[in-house]
Design a protein around this motif. Structure first.
Motif, mmCIF file in Angstrom:
data_model
loop_
_atom_site.group_PDB
_atom_site.id
_atom_site.type_symbol
_atom_site.label_atom_id
_atom_site.label_comp_id
_atom_site.label_asym_id
_atom_site.label_seq_id
_atom_site.Cartn_x
_atom_site.Cartn_y
_atom_site.Cartn_z
ATOM 1 N N GLU A 124 -6.185 6.581 34.717
ATOM 2 C CA GLU A 124 -6.203 5.142 34.186
ATOM 3 C C GLU A 124 -6.870 5.423 32.615
ATOM 4 O O GLU A 124 -7.539 6.389 32.607
ATOM 5 N N PRO A 125 -6.777 4.465 31.954
ATOM 6 C CA PRO A 125 -7.221 4.587 30.373
ATOM 7 C C PRO A 125 -8.585 4.929 30.539
ATOM 8 O O PRO A 125 -9.572 4.613 31.456
ATOM 9 N N GLN A 126 -9.066 5.570 29.406
ATOM 10 C CA GLN A 126 -10.365 6.095 29.251
ATOM 11 C C GLN A 126 -11.440 5.006 29.100
ATOM 12 O O GLN A 126 -11.174 3.973 28.421
ATOM 13 N N MET A 127 -12.265 5.073 29.928
ATOM 14 C CA MET A 127 -13.678 3.783 29.772
ATOM 15 C C MET A 127 -15.046 4.547 30.608
ATOM 16 O O MET A 127 -14.993 5.304 31.189
ATOM 17 N N LYS A 128 -15.959 3.790 29.978
ATOM 18 C CA LYS A 128 -17.165 4.103 30.596
ATOM 19 C C LYS A 128 -17.327 3.424 32.422
ATOM 20 O O LYS A 128 -16.712 2.517 32.503
ATOM 21 N N PHE A 129 -17.887 4.042 33.236
ATOM 22 C CA PHE A 129 -18.193 3.878 34.406
ATOM 23 C C PHE A 129 -18.409 2.312 34.702
ATOM 24 O O PHE A 129 -17.737 1.530 35.696
ATOM 25 N N GLU A 130 -19.361 1.953 33.909
ATOM 26 C CA GLU A 130 -19.772 0.374 34.282
ATOM 27 C C GLU A 130 -18.848 -0.809 33.947
ATOM 28 O O GLU A 130 -18.715 -1.547 34.610
ATOM 29 N N SER A 131 -17.726 -0.225 33.328
ATOM 30 C CA SER A 131 -16.655 -1.048 33.181
ATOM 31 C C SER A 131 -15.608 -1.090 33.908
ATOM 32 O O SER A 131 -14.343 -2.022 33.855
ATOM 33 N N MET A 132 -15.495 -0.226 34.701
ATOM 34 C CA MET A 132 -14.270 0.124 35.772
ATOM 35 C C MET A 132 -14.235 -0.909 36.806
ATOM 36 O O MET A 132 -15.330 -1.143 37.466
ATOM 37 N N SER A 133 -13.180 -1.572 36.946
ATOM 38 C CA SER A 133 -13.020 -2.410 37.973
ATOM 39 C C SER A 133 -12.842 -2.083 39.545
ATOM 40 O O SER A 133 -12.420 -0.684 39.649
ATOM 41 N N MET A 134 -13.142 -2.499 40.635
ATOM 42 C CA MET A 134 -13.247 -2.069 41.991
ATOM 43 C C MET A 134 -11.776 -1.585 42.323
ATOM 44 O O MET A 134 -11.259 -0.693 42.880
ATOM 45 N N ASP A 163 -14.055 8.062 37.634
ATOM 46 C CA ASP A 163 -13.393 7.726 39.059
ATOM 47 C C ASP A 163 -12.252 8.916 39.325
ATOM 48 O O ASP A 163 -12.326 9.576 40.438
ATOM 49 N N TYR A 164 -11.478 9.439 38.179
ATOM 50 C CA TYR A 164 -10.766 10.355 38.601
ATOM 51 C C TYR A 164 -11.141 11.753 38.730
ATOM 52 O O TYR A 164 -10.951 12.455 39.662
ATOM 53 N N ALA A 165 -12.356 11.945 38.027
ATOM 54 C CA ALA A 165 -13.159 13.291 38.548
ATOM 55 C C ALA A 165 -13.790 13.191 39.662
ATOM 56 O O ALA A 165 -13.763 14.327 40.497
ATOM 57 N N HIS A 213 -2.126 12.502 29.744
ATOM 58 C CA HIS A 213 -3.220 12.104 28.963
ATOM 59 C C HIS A 213 -2.604 10.764 28.333
ATOM 60 O O HIS A 213 -3.430 10.064 27.815
ATOM 61 N N ALA A 214 -1.334 10.442 28.091
ATOM 62 C CA ALA A 214 -0.844 9.289 27.555
ATOM 63 C C ALA A 214 -1.388 8.203 28.589
ATOM 64 O O ALA A 214 -1.707 6.963 28.027
ATOM 65 N N ASN A 215 -1.354 8.491 29.670
ATOM 66 C CA ASN A 215 -1.571 7.546 30.875
ATOM 67 C C ASN A 215 -3.027 7.073 30.629
ATOM 68 O O ASN A 215 -3.359 6.103 30.853
ATOM 69 N N GLY A 216 -3.990 8.120 30.133
ATOM 70 C CA GLY A 216 -5.346 7.749 29.993
ATOM 71 C C GLY A 216 -5.533 7.120 28.632
ATOM 72 O O GLY A 216 -6.842 6.945 28.406
ATOM 73 N N GLY A 217 -4.501 7.142 27.883
ATOM 74 C CA GLY A 217 -4.650 6.397 26.524
ATOM 75 C C GLY A 217 -4.858 7.329 25.311
ATOM 76 O O GLY A 217 -4.939 6.573 24.362
ATOM 77 N N GLU A 218 -4.813 8.559 25.664
ATOM 78 C CA GLU A 218 -4.807 9.425 24.355
ATOM 79 C C GLU A 218 -3.740 10.452 24.521
ATOM 80 O O GLU A 218 -4.080 11.704 25.045
ATOM 81 N N PRO A 219 -2.805 10.436 24.254
ATOM 82 C CA PRO A 219 -1.721 11.398 24.159
ATOM 83 C C PRO A 219 -1.937 12.611 23.454
ATOM 84 O O PRO A 219 -1.540 13.607 24.019
ATOM 85 N N GLY A 220 -2.887 12.323 22.525
ATOM 86 C CA GLY A 220 -3.155 13.744 21.663
ATOM 87 C C GLY A 220 -4.505 14.460 22.180
ATOM 88 O O GLY A 220 -4.881 15.234 21.263
ATOM 89 N N ARG A 221 -5.008 14.165 23.292
ATOM 90 C CA ARG A 221 -6.181 14.489 23.811
ATOM 91 C C ARG A 221 -6.638 16.191 23.681
ATOM 92 O O ARG A 221 -7.350 16.454 23.428
ATOM 93 N N VAL A 222 -5.554 16.709 24.160
ATOM 94 C CA VAL A 222 -5.431 18.243 24.262
ATOM 95 C C VAL A 222 -5.509 18.853 22.694
ATOM 96 O O VAL A 222 -6.541 19.542 22.656
ATOM 97 N N ASP A 223 -4.864 18.265 21.732
ATOM 98 C CA ASP A 223 -5.155 18.899 20.612
ATOM 99 C C ASP A 223 -6.380 18.567 19.776
ATOM 100 O O ASP A 223 -6.851 19.033 19.059
ATOM 101 N N ARG A 224 -6.917 17.487 20.306
ATOM 102 C CA ARG A 224 -8.078 16.896 19.792
ATOM 103 C C ARG A 224 -9.484 17.989 20.209
ATOM 104 O O ARG A 224 -10.279 18.141 19.183
ATOM 105 N N ILE A 225 -9.198 18.553 21.374
ATOM 106 C CA ILE A 225 -10.442 18.999 21.624
ATOM 107 C C ILE A 225 -10.047 20.666 21.904
ATOM 108 O O ILE A 225 -10.855 21.665 22.411
ATOM 109 N N LYS A 226 -8.915 20.996 21.499
ATOM 110 C CA LYS A 226 -8.558 22.579 21.808
ATOM 111 C C LYS A 226 -9.484 23.218 21.093
ATOM 112 O O LYS A 226 -9.636 24.638 21.881
ATOM 113 N N ASN A 227 -9.942 23.144 20.041
ATOM 114 C CA ASN A 227 -10.920 23.956 19.640
ATOM 115 C C ASN A 227 -12.522 24.226 20.142
ATOM 116 O O ASN A 227 -12.936 25.185 19.925
#
Length: 247
Positions: free
Chosen positions: A91-101, A155-157, A194-208
């Motif tokens: 699901e889209p990235q967010m902090k745990f406190e904001s996640m609905s049940m 939640d995913y982790a 990663h697109a489902n998580g709201g950041e399609p380019g996540r791998v490129d952002r953190i690859k370094n």
């Protein structure tokens, strides 16, 4: 010919695993939920390359669908030899406190409980005590099970942490039934999750930040899955392979 059933086999790591398995001589069952066109395309590609495959629709979060999936598979190819528990959602990235049940329940239903259902059906076909010939189960976990994915996907982790524990316990429980249970922990792989998580380019952002300085390809994960499924890993059970670029 050995038979491999791959949940969520129509895209990403599941699709790459289906294609590689067919090349290595498996009859492949490509399970899909909604995307019939994608599943049919994978099956067509396998058949065009003289492989054997069939696509079977099933919502693996539903017990009746899972029973039908495994019954249909058995009718077509006989008893199962390998199950790849690949299907999973993010699901889209967010902090745990904001996640609905509702969100958390949805994550665990697909990423954990559905895998439990599929594994129970696989054991019924594989177990020596039930007339089976043994087999291999490969669970797709994630490096997030170890990192915890803070600020993004706790939640995913957590669901993948459950899969790690499941792998360890089940590997010991069914070893005397001729069934090996192992897992792969991918991370930073170029797939559309990663697109489902709201950041399609996540791998490129953190690859370094990855020791190998690049993201991984789905086929690289598939290679690890196929090794664990094969007799090459015949003395491995309860084993994990991290496919994460050294992270």
């Amino acid at each position: 010919m050995k038979t491999m059933l791959i949940t969520g086999g129509s895209r990403g790591i599941g699709a790459a695993t289906a294609l590689l398995a067919a090349k290595e001589g498996y009859a492949v069952i490509v399970n899909y939920y909604r995307n019939k066109n994608a599943a049919d395309a994978i099956v067509s590609q396998i058949k065009n390359e003289r492989g054997t495959a069939v696509a079977i629709q099933a919502d693996i979060a539903k017990e009746q669908d899972v029973a039908r999936l495994f019954n249909e598979s058995k009718c077509v190819f006989g008893n199962l030899n390998v199950l790849v528990n690949n299907a999973g959602i993010l699901e889209p990235q967010m902090k745990f406190e904001s996640m609905s049940m509702d969100r958390i329940i949805n994550i665990f239903t697909t990423n954990v409980f559905a895998q439990f259902l599929c594994t129970q059906e696989a054991i019924k076909q594989m177990a020596l005590s039930k007339g089976g010939n043994g087999g291999a189960i490969v669970n797709i976990s994630s490096l997030a099970a170890q990192s915890g994915a803070p600020g993004e996907y706790i939640d995913y982790a957590s669901s993948k942490g459950a899969i790690d524990t499941f792998t360890i316990g089940l590997s010991k429980e069914v070893a005397n039934e001729g069934i090996r249970v192992n897992a792969v922990r991918p991370a930073f792989i170029y797939t559309d999750i990663h697109a489902n998580g709201g950041e399609p380019g996540r791998v490129d952002r953190i690859k370094n930040t990855i020791p190998l300085k690049r993201g991984g390809q789905a086929k690289e994960v598939a290679e690890a899955i196929l090794w664990l499924a094969s007799e090459k890993s015949s003395y491995c059970t309860g084993t994990f392979i991290d496919v994460s670029g050294g992270k």
